[in-house]
Design a protein around this motif. Structure first.
Motif, PDB file in Angstrom:
ATOM      1  N   LEU A  12       0.819  -1.215   0.000  1.00 29.03           N
ATOM      2  CA  LEU A  12       0.000   0.000   0.000  1.00 29.03           C
ATOM      3  C   LEU A  12       0.852   1.264   0.000  1.00 29.03           C
ATOM      4  O   LEU A  12       0.460   2.278  -0.562  1.00 29.03           O
ATOM      5  CB  LEU A  12      -0.932   0.017   1.209  1.00 29.03           C
ATOM      6  CG  LEU A  12      -2.097  -0.961   1.175  1.00 29.03           C
ATOM      7  CD1 LEU A  12      -2.889  -0.883   2.474  1.00 29.03           C
ATOM      8  CD2 LEU A  12      -2.995  -0.711  -0.026  1.00 29.03           C
ATOM      9  N   ASP A  13       2.030   1.185   0.612  1.00 26.53           N
ATOM     10  CA  ASP A  13       2.900   2.353   0.639  1.00 26.53           C
ATOM     11  C   ASP A  13       3.972   2.320  -0.456  1.00 26.53           C
ATOM     12  O   ASP A  13       4.937   3.068  -0.420  1.00 26.53           O
ATOM     13  CB  ASP A  13       3.507   2.574   2.024  1.00 26.53           C
ATOM     14  CG  ASP A  13       4.180   1.355   2.619  1.00 26.53           C
ATOM     15  OD1 ASP A  13       4.054   0.247   2.054  1.00 26.53           O
ATOM     16  OD2 ASP A  13       4.834   1.494   3.663  1.00 26.53           O
ATOM     17  N   GLY A  14       3.791   1.461  -1.467  1.00 22.25           N
ATOM     18  CA  GLY A  14       4.575   1.541  -2.691  1.00 22.25           C
ATOM     19  C   GLY A  14       5.865   0.762  -2.783  1.00 22.25           C
ATOM     20  O   GLY A  14       6.645   0.965  -3.705  1.00 22.25           O
ATOM     21  N   PHE A  15       6.116  -0.170  -1.877  1.00 21.73           N
ATOM     22  CA  PHE A  15       7.350  -0.950  -1.916  1.00 21.73           C
ATOM     23  C   PHE A  15       7.107  -2.320  -2.546  1.00 21.73           C
ATOM     24  O   PHE A  15       6.114  -2.979  -2.244  1.00 21.73           O
ATOM     25  CB  PHE A  15       7.908  -1.125  -0.497  1.00 21.73           C
ATOM     26  CG  PHE A  15       8.287   0.170   0.153  1.00 21.73           C
ATOM     27  CD1 PHE A  15       9.498   0.774  -0.114  1.00 21.73           C
ATOM     28  CD2 PHE A  15       7.407   0.800   1.028  1.00 21.73           C
ATOM     29  CE1 PHE A  15       9.839   1.983   0.476  1.00 21.73           C
ATOM     30  CE2 PHE A  15       7.737   2.005   1.624  1.00 21.73           C
ATOM     31  CZ  PHE A  15       8.959   2.597   1.343  1.00 21.73           C
ATOM     32  N   VAL A  16       8.009  -2.759  -3.423  1.00 20.17           N
ATOM     33  CA  VAL A  16       7.881  -4.070  -4.065  1.00 20.17           C
ATOM     34  C   VAL A  16       8.782  -5.110  -3.419  1.00 20.17           C
ATOM     35  O   VAL A  16       8.775  -6.276  -3.802  1.00 20.17           O
ATOM     36  CB  VAL A  16       8.123  -3.994  -5.589  1.00 20.17           C
ATOM     37  CG1 VAL A  16       7.027  -3.186  -6.264  1.00 20.17           C
ATOM     38  CG2 VAL A  16       9.490  -3.437  -5.915  1.00 20.17           C
TER      39      VAL A  16
END
Length: 194
Positions: A12-16
């Motif tokens: 949700l906070d953009g980390f893969v």
């Protein structure tokens, strides 16, 4: 012309991926949580998750990945090499092609644009899927090489790790599809200006 699709699973906070990525922990301290929708980490995929998994490589003629993803993944991918189609690895270290079952890894030292061009040439009309990692994804977006985004947003917050998108990246994209399950929201974006 062959479409280039960036397809990844951010938190949700953009980390893969989390911090501390190694061959033993390919997603760092995030573990496999970002891929529960694929059935990993004791995940229980729903029908829409299965459909998103099929669509990920369903029309792909070639895949593009970064060298770090290759280095930490190759020992986990088994005898078939995971992708079952030509896969271009963006790297600074040249090496000869490596075949694992139906997957042939080609190593491209000319950067992201050269890797995409090479993948387009071998895709034979199929899509080129940029599958990871975060740095390669950002490079492809910055260079304007991506025709569509397929993001599988996973309902976890990592707080650190390998970030895929800058905060304003999606301002230039329009979400054209979103299908939510308890495991992920499968979103497709197209650029506003093309």
């Amino acid at each position: 012309m062959t479409r280039v699709i960036l397809d990844m699973s951010p938190s949700l906070d953009g980390f893969v991926a989390g911090s501390g990525i190694t061959a033993a922990a390919p997603f760092g301290d995030a573990g496999l949580r970002l891929h529960r929708w694929l059935g990993l980490d004791n995940g229980q995929p729903e029908p829409a998750d299965h459909a998103a998994a099929v669509a990920m490589l369903g029309n792909a003629g070639a895949v593009v990945i970064g060298r770090r993803m290759f280095d930490v993944g190759i020992d986990h991918w088994g005898d078939d090499g995971a992708f079952e189609r030509p896969t271009v690895v963006v790297t600074h270290r040249a090496r000869t092609d490596l075949r694992r079952g139906a997957t042939c890894f080609h190593f491209e030292t000319g950067g992201a644009a050269a890797a995409i061009a090479r993948a387009r040439a071998i895709a034979e009309g199929g899509e080129v899927v940029v599958a990871g990692g975060a740095e390669l994804g950002r490079q492809c977006l910055t260079l304007g090489l991506v025709d569509a985004l397929r993001l599988h947003r996973v309902p976890v917050r990592l707080g650190h790790g390998a970030r895929l998108l800058e905060d304003d990246t999606l301002l230039d994209w329009q979400r054209v599809q979103a299908i939510a399950t308890r495991n992920a929201c499968h979103e497709t974006y197209l650029p506003l200006t093309r």
